[in-house]
Design an enzyme around this catalytic site. Structure first.
Site, PDB file in Angstrom:
ATOM      1  N   GLU A 142       0.816  -1.210   0.000  1.00 24.66           N
ATOM      2  CA  GLU A 142       0.000   0.000   0.000  1.00 24.66           C
ATOM      3  C   GLU A 142       0.855   1.268   0.000  1.00 24.66           C
ATOM      4  OE1 GLU A 142      -3.254  -0.129   0.002  1.00 24.66           O
ATOM      5  OE2 GLU A 142      -3.970   1.808   0.723  1.00 24.66           O
ATOM      6  N   ASP A 143       1.894   1.270   0.809  1.00 19.30           N
ATOM      7  CA  ASP A 143       2.580   2.534   1.082  1.00 19.30           C
ATOM      8  C   ASP A 143       3.982   2.657   0.496  1.00 19.30           C
ATOM      9  OD1 ASP A 143       0.377   3.224   2.493  1.00 19.30           O
ATOM     10  OD2 ASP A 143       1.217   2.770   4.464  1.00 19.30           O
TER      11      ASP A 143
END
Ligand code: MN
Length: 727
Positions: free
Chosen positions: A94-95
């Protein structure tokens, strides 16, 4: 930490770290995981740390501390190494720049799938409104769950750590997250039996949303604690001593209610703090199941049990798998003490629920999947019971199962049915015989009408009887093709038999009016008439008469070929209607079934003067001759009477006026059942002062039966008047 990845793996295990979050995780993991698992955890750390390099949390600390703390939460639950590694990596996709493929290449598909599942839950949510996000969240979680339940466990641990570190966020954001936690994550944790995690989530949420109330309750608990602890210690000692006498090893804990559960109970039951807090709880944790029952016996010996409070969740576990014996005892001064008795394993399960399936190596995954199914059921049920403004469930349904609902058989198997399916659709989906013989049904153990629409998550039980048969009204609410075609074909056969039988009898009676009978009619005449009506054979002819599609009088007129006589006779029917009884009437036996309906307006019973009305396609409806509805439709009327052989039970209604409400129902019901009548329904009418009036729908055999009943009812105390209702 990037250099770690270049080291040999056995060196990784030796490596000590300067990161306290990592050390904490390793310390916890080493308590129960093997060396190769620890190596996996270190590798996951190395990869995650490198990927998150330079990222900071809102608090200013290194981002990697978050995934490490999430992993530590799972390590505390003694989750498997795969879950721990996935937790360390959970924000990587996700990051950071790394993708699912990178994780898969490095750590294999299992871990990559969990990380991907967690990322999918997170994704998109931030672009939606809060309500939509929650619905979305639910559906994502359900999808993720079906792949691997550990996705949810990582997600829950993630949420717990985020809750623990809420402080750096704005007040609005904190409250929003806390509410979302109470609304979504807490119920999930509850359904998965992860009570320890759930309690902490609740506690932080409550503290965040209602800081003032939280403080007041904490203070009140503090003030009362001393007395309570002393009281419980006394009881505990007494039980411990008794267990020593009978050689049972067990640990006894005093249970403390946390502020949020006190608050919830005060609010829900509208109780004062003292009333809630004055409930005392002990938990006894034993070595073996046998011991649970022995402890139970011993404690009932020691203190008097409160009747009706004993629950054996060992023999019959709760749906989330929880097991224990529960009982309530009268302690000193008759103060009730709640006791939970369970084994160590059960206690462990009560704390971490589904997570405990990964704690023991044997077959954890498959039984966890069984719970997953249960969870799906519970979660949907839970949302149905929530009266949130937004129809979360609808959203989920539309999102996830646009056209299907999922229900459960009593054995827990899932059945997929179209949206708006009824109990009957379900019954036919099991087997056409189950549908055809279905006479009653239960949803989640409660009796329901057969027309009830099903919703996802319900458990359906069908009750069949050998004499059960489909009813035409079912066609009004079934939605599946299978149910519809089965009902239709069954009815067609049944109805055809009955209609043909009745049709012949009616035709014969009509012919009698022309001074002849069916057996005397030459076959030629019948053949000609069949051609005229375009009917294949006699049987269909009778059926059409039986169903009211062909007038028996007109047909009789054609084949008897005596026109003038007919007119005269037909007119005399009308006059008969107005009171005169004919010598030859059609006898109703009560066994005509589908072609013969008894009017709901006047509810005729054997002994009543009756008249039949035909209606096209629906056969005949029997009315009482006093019924107002008779006068409206003279043309289709048939003269009938009760056969001497009439049998069966007939529905009718009586109205009972009484002086007082209380007790009357029971007395009336008693008399009714003493006289072997069935009560179908009771309605409480408006009170007509000073009387209360009830309308009972009952089954009786005939007028005599009803008269006996009314006579008996009039003798009942407080009953003023009993009368039969007229349509
Ligand atoms: Mn996270």
């Amino acid at each position: 930490m990037a250099e770690n990845s270049n080291l040999k793996t056995n060196n990784l295990n030796q490596q000590s770290s300067s990161n306290p979050a990592l050390n904490n995780l390793l310390k916890k993991s080493k308590l129960y995981l093997k060396t190769n698992h620890i190596i996996l955890i270190r590798e996951a750390y190395a990869f995650s740390n490198e990927s998150h390099q330079g990222q900071l949390r809102k608090s200013g600390e290194a981002y990697i501390n978050h995934p490490l703390s999430v992993a530590a939460i799972l390590a505390e639950m003694k989750m498997d190494a795969v879950s721990i590694a996935a937790a360390i990596l959970h924000d990587v996709v996700e990051d950071t720049a790394a993708g699912k493929e990178d994780i898969e290449k490095r750590f294999g598909l299992e871990i990559a799938n969990i990380v991907d599942g967690v990322s999918k839950i997170d994704k998109n949510i931030k672009f939606l409104s809060r309500d939509e996000a929650q619905a979305e969240n639910f559906s994502k979680m359900m999808l993720a769950m079906s792949d691997d339940l550990r996705v949810i466990l990582v997600k829950l641990a993630d949420r717990l750590h985020n809750m623990r570190t809420l402080d750096c966020l704005s007040k609005e954001k904190k409250i929003r997250i806390a509410k979302e936690t109470l609304e979504i994550y807490v119920p999930i944790a509850l359904r998965l039996g992860m009570n320890k995690l759930r309690l902490e989530l609740e506690e932080i949420s409550f503290r965040t949303i209602n800081p003032l109330r939280y403080k007041i309750i904490v203070k009140a608990v503090e003030n009362h604690k001393g007395n309570k602890i002393k009281f419980l210690e006394d009881i505990k000692d007494k039980i411990q001593e008794r267990l020593g006498d009978i050689n049972i090893k067990a640990k006894i804990y005093a249970r403390q209610k946390n502020p949020y559960s006190i608050y919830k109970k005060m609010k829900k039951k509208k109780l004062s703090f003292n009333a809630v807090y004055d409930i005392y709880g002990l938990r006894v944790v034993t070595e073996k199941i046998d011991d649970c029952y022995r402890v139970f016996g011993a404690s009932h010996n020691l203190f008097k049990p409160v009747p009706g409070k004993f629950k054996d969740y060992i023999a019959i576990p709760k749906s989330n798998g929880y097991q224990a014996l529960h009982t309530v005892l009268f302690g000193p001064n008759a103060i009730p003490i709640e006791i939970q008795i369970r084994t160590k394993e059960m206690d462990q399960f009560a704390e971490s629920g589904i997570a405990s399936h990964w704690q023991y190596k044997t077959g954890g995954h498959s039984s966890a999947q069984a719970y997953a199914r249960d969870w799906l059921q519970k979660i949907i049920e839970m949302k149905q019971n929530t009266s949130n403004s937004i129809d979360l469930l609808e959203n989920i349904k539309v999102d996830l199962f646009p056209d299907e609902i999922y229900v459960f058989t009593p054995k827990g198997e899932i059945k997929e049915l179209p949206y708006r399916s009824s109990v009957i659709d379900y019954a036919y989906s099991v087997h056409s015989d189950v549908g055809n013989k279905c006479t009653a049904a239960k949803i989640n153990d409660l009796d329901v009408p057969l027309s009830t629409k099903l919703s996802s998550g319900q458990t359906i039980q069908i009750i069949t009887t050998p004499l059960g048969k489909p009813h035409p009204s079912w066609l009004e609410f079934v939605v599946t093709a299978k149910a519809r075609s089965n009902i239709k074909s069954y009815l067609k056969n049944m109805q055809a038999e009955q209609a043909s039988d009745l049709g012949l009898r009616i035709l014969d009676k009509a012919l009698n009016d022309y001074g002849t009978s069916f057996t005397e009619i030459p076959y030629e005449s019948i053949r000609r008439l069949l051609n005229e009506y375009n009917l294949k054979d006699e049987k269909i002819f009778f059926i059409e008469i039986g169903l009211g599609n062909i007038s028996p009088h007109l047909a009789a007129q054609r084949i008897a070929n005596k026109k003038s006589f007919v007119k005269e006779k037909y007119d005399s029917f009308v006059s008969k209607l107005l009171g005169a009884r004919a010598n030859e009437l059609i006898a109703i036996k009560g066994t005509e079934g589908l072609v013969l309906n008894y009017a709901k307006c006047c509810r005729p019973i054997p002994g009543d003067d009756i008249v039949g009305l035909t209606s096209s396609g629906n056969g005949f409806v029997v009315h009482r001759s006093v019924c107002h509805n008779i006068k409206k439709s003279r043309s289709n009327r048939i003269f009938i009477e009760w056969s001497d052989e009439v049998s069966g039970e007939f529905q009718t209604q009586i109205r009972v006026f009484s002086e007082k409400q209380r007790g009357v129902l029971a007395n009336v019901a008693g008399v009714i059942s003493r006289l072997s009548c069935n009560i179908e329904n009771v309605k409480f009418d408006e009170v007509q002062n000073p009387y209360a009036s009830f309308v009972f729908t009952i089954d009786v055999k005939n007028r005599k039966h009803l008269a006996d009943l009314i006579k008996e009812l009039k003798k009942v105390k407080n009953i003023n008047k009993v009368m039969r209702t007229i349509g």
